[in-house]
Structure formats: C-alpha cells, structure tokens
Scaffold this motif. Structure first.
Motif, PDB file in Angstrom:
ATOM      1  N   ASP A  15     -72.317 -22.563 -87.707  1.00  0.00           N
ATOM      2  CA  ASP A  15     -72.302 -23.439 -86.343  1.00  0.00           C
ATOM      3  C   ASP A  15     -73.309 -24.034 -86.050  1.00  0.00           C
ATOM      4  O   ASP A  15     -73.901 -22.636 -85.328  1.00  0.00           O
ATOM      5  CB  ASP A  15     -71.173 -22.379 -85.379  1.00  0.00           C
ATOM      6  N   THR A  16     -74.289 -24.116 -86.034  1.00  0.00           N
ATOM      7  CA  THR A  16     -75.370 -24.433 -85.559  1.00  0.00           C
ATOM      8  C   THR A  16     -75.702 -25.035 -84.327  1.00  0.00           C
ATOM      9  O   THR A  16     -76.664 -24.988 -83.434  1.00  0.00           O
ATOM     10  CB  THR A  16     -75.834 -26.330 -85.639  1.00  0.00           C
ATOM     11  N   SER A  17     -74.745 -25.108 -82.915  1.00  0.00           N
ATOM     12  CA  SER A  17     -74.648 -24.881 -81.639  1.00  0.00           C
ATOM     13  C   SER A  17     -75.193 -23.647 -80.986  1.00  0.00           C
ATOM     14  O   SER A  17     -75.212 -23.444 -80.366  1.00  0.00           O
ATOM     15  CB  SER A  17     -73.481 -25.272 -80.794  1.00  0.00           C
ATOM     16  N   VAL A  18     -74.272 -22.459 -82.567  1.00  0.00           N
ATOM     17  CA  VAL A  18     -74.651 -21.351 -82.123  1.00  0.00           C
ATOM     18  C   VAL A  18     -76.421 -20.425 -82.796  1.00  0.00           C
ATOM     19  O   VAL A  18     -76.340 -19.528 -82.753  1.00  0.00           O
ATOM     20  CB  VAL A  18     -73.673 -20.481 -81.893  1.00  0.00           C
ATOM     21  N   GLY A  19     -75.794 -21.081 -83.974  1.00  0.00           N
ATOM     22  CA  GLY A  19     -77.113 -20.896 -85.005  1.00  0.00           C
ATOM     23  C   GLY A  19     -76.288 -19.477 -85.725  1.00  0.00           C
ATOM     24  O   GLY A  19     -77.368 -18.602 -86.148  1.00  0.00           O
ATOM     25  N   ARG A  20     -75.362 -19.609 -86.673  1.00  0.00           N
ATOM     26  CA  ARG A  20     -74.418 -18.437 -86.453  1.00  0.00           C
ATOM     27  C   ARG A  20     -73.608 -18.960 -87.488  1.00  0.00           C
ATOM     28  O   ARG A  20     -73.063 -19.909 -86.979  1.00  0.00           O
ATOM     29  CB  ARG A  20     -74.113 -17.687 -85.702  1.00  0.00           C
ATOM     30  N   PRO A  21     -73.504 -18.369 -88.487  1.00  0.00           N
ATOM     31  CA  PRO A  21     -72.411 -18.541 -89.092  1.00  0.00           C
ATOM     32  C   PRO A  21     -70.769 -18.673 -88.427  1.00  0.00           C
ATOM     33  O   PRO A  21     -70.773 -17.964 -87.682  1.00  0.00           O
ATOM     34  CB  PRO A  21     -71.777 -17.450 -90.545  1.00  0.00           C
ATOM     35  N   ALA A  22     -70.134 -19.857 -89.173  1.00  0.00           N
ATOM     36  CA  ALA A  22     -68.462 -19.679 -87.911  1.00  0.00           C
ATOM     37  C   ALA A  22     -67.251 -18.770 -89.210  1.00  0.00           C
ATOM     38  O   ALA A  22     -67.312 -19.377 -89.861  1.00  0.00           O
ATOM     39  CB  ALA A  22     -68.317 -21.162 -88.327  1.00  0.00           C
ATOM     40  N   GLU A  23     -66.771 -18.229 -88.148  1.00  0.00           N
ATOM     41  CA  GLU A  23     -66.190 -16.631 -89.085  1.00  0.00           C
ATOM     42  C   GLU A  23     -64.359 -17.593 -88.326  1.00  0.00           C
ATOM     43  O   GLU A  23     -64.319 -17.756 -87.218  1.00  0.00           O
ATOM     44  CB  GLU A  23     -66.163 -15.651 -88.638  1.00  0.00           C
ATOM     45  N   GLY A  24     -63.320 -16.975 -89.558  1.00  0.00           N
ATOM     46  CA  GLY A  24     -61.971 -16.998 -88.949  1.00  0.00           C
ATOM     47  C   GLY A  24     -61.905 -19.033 -89.038  1.00  0.00           C
ATOM     48  O   GLY A  24     -60.259 -19.165 -88.670  1.00  0.00           O
ATOM     49  N   VAL A  25     -61.827 -19.583 -89.666  1.00  0.00           N
ATOM     50  CA  VAL A  25     -62.086 -21.408 -90.022  1.00  0.00           C
ATOM     51  C   VAL A  25     -61.432 -21.009 -91.002  1.00  0.00           C
ATOM     52  O   VAL A  25     -61.404 -20.826 -92.392  1.00  0.00           O
ATOM     53  CB  VAL A  25     -63.107 -22.304 -89.519  1.00  0.00           C
ATOM     54  N   ALA A  26     -60.118 -21.676 -90.735  1.00  0.00           N
ATOM     55  CA  ALA A  26     -58.773 -21.907 -92.318  1.00  0.00           C
ATOM     56  C   ALA A  26     -59.505 -23.217 -92.451  1.00  0.00           C
ATOM     57  O   ALA A  26     -60.064 -24.548 -92.363  1.00  0.00           O
ATOM     58  CB  ALA A  26     -57.687 -22.220 -91.946  1.00  0.00           C
ATOM     59  N   VAL A  27     -59.566 -23.158 -94.088  1.00  0.00           N
ATOM     60  CA  VAL A  27     -60.200 -23.895 -94.858  1.00  0.00           C
ATOM     61  C   VAL A  27     -58.899 -24.646 -96.228  1.00  0.00           C
ATOM     62  O   VAL A  27     -58.475 -23.211 -96.758  1.00  0.00           O
ATOM     63  CB  VAL A  27     -60.917 -23.942 -95.648  1.00  0.00           C
ATOM     64  N   ARG A  28     -58.497 -25.733 -96.551  1.00  0.00           N
ATOM     65  CA  ARG A  28     -57.549 -25.991 -97.511  1.00  0.00           C
ATOM     66  C   ARG A  28     -58.050 -26.787 -98.498  1.00  0.00           C
ATOM     67  O   ARG A  28     -58.712 -27.752 -97.903  1.00  0.00           O
ATOM     68  CB  ARG A  28     -56.094 -26.431 -97.045  1.00  0.00           C
ATOM     69  N   LEU A  29     -57.165 -26.051 -99.887  1.00  0.00           N
ATOM     70  CA  LEU A  29     -58.417 -26.175-101.112  1.00  0.00           C
ATOM     71  C   LEU A  29     -56.956 -27.867-101.897  1.00  0.00           C
ATOM     72  O   LEU A  29     -56.505 -27.074-101.632  1.00  0.00           O
ATOM     73  CB  LEU A  29     -59.445 -26.343-101.396  1.00  0.00           C
ATOM     74  N   SER A  30     -57.798 -29.105-101.457  1.00  0.00           N
ATOM     75  CA  SER A  30     -56.822 -30.286-102.684  1.00  0.00           C
ATOM     76  C   SER A  30     -57.163 -30.124-104.094  1.00  0.00           C
ATOM     77  O   SER A  30     -58.347 -30.894-103.262  1.00  0.00           O
ATOM     78  CB  SER A  30     -56.132 -30.998-101.330  1.00  0.00           C
TER      79      SER A  30
END
Length: 133
Positions: A15-30
């Motif tokens: 997350d470049t708006s806060v300069g930190r990793p984005a935790e808890g984002v759901a990711v789906r692979l197809s």
C-alpha cells in the motif's frame, strides 16, 4: 513451485499510500489453457502481515494465462476506519469515502517451468504491477 510442465505464481501487495504491506486482501487465482478457453478458478488466499500470499495454488499443466483477482475494497474500508480512529480530528484523504478501484484483476501469460512473481503497488486512486523476481 514450478515444474518442467507447470508454472508457479506468487504475489505481494504494498500500500504505497502508507508505505506498508497490505494485510488481509483476498486474492483469487484463475487459469486458462488458451485465449479462447474459459477461466477456471483454482483457489485463493489472503495476504499476510508482509502483504504476501504464500499459498496460492499451482496452475495446472497446459496453463497459458493466469489471472489474479484482488478484492481491495474491504482492505481500504478497514484501512480508512483504522486511520480515522488513529487520527480522529484529521480530515479525510478521500473525496467521498468510496473506493475508486474496488477490485484489481491482473492477467498475464505464463510458460511451463517458470515462476511468476507479480507485485501489486496499491493506493486508493491507482495501482501498478510488474513482473518481479
């Protein structure tokens, strides 16, 4: 892990708006086995405290294209609430509180035997991706 007949995929989100990793984002692979083939949802994961998905499923043999779908709206809603709680009197840094990009879908071509690391650089009003290492 890739094999001689399959590819492998990993990702992380910053997350470049806060300069930190984005935790808890759901990711789906197809995956699909050609431009005209239907997408097959293989599974998904959520980003950890380092913004990484370490357990995405491996695409099956014959995969030519992979799509990563990132559900970023819940992340930004939670993030905005945390920021508001931490900065009670600070003005909001979003126009309406609505998320401009509620989801991000990244599609890319793959070859068997190769690993694909696809980082997502994210902020409330834009994103960028690239093939990492």
């Amino acid at each position: 892990m890739s094999t001689s007949t399959t590819a492998s995929v990993s990702t992380h989100i910053l997350d470049t708006s806060v300069g930190r990793p984005a935790e808890g984002v759901a990711v789906r692979l197809s995956a699909r086995s050609g431009r005209e083939a239907d997408w097959q949802v293989l599974g998904g994961s959520a980003t950890d405290g380092d913004g990484r998905c370490k357990d995405l499923p491996a695409p099956p043999e014959g995969t030519t294209h992979v799509r990563l779908d990132f559900a970023v709206e819940p992340y930004f809603e939670t993030s905005a609430k945390k920021q508001a709680d931490a900065q009670q009197d600070a003005p909001a840094n979003r126009d309406s509180g609505a998320v401009f990009f509620p989801e991000v879908a990244i599609t890319f071509a793959v070859n068997a035997g190769e690993h694909y690391h696809v980082p997502l650089l994210l902020n409330p009003f834009g994103y960028s991706v690239y093939r990492g290492s």
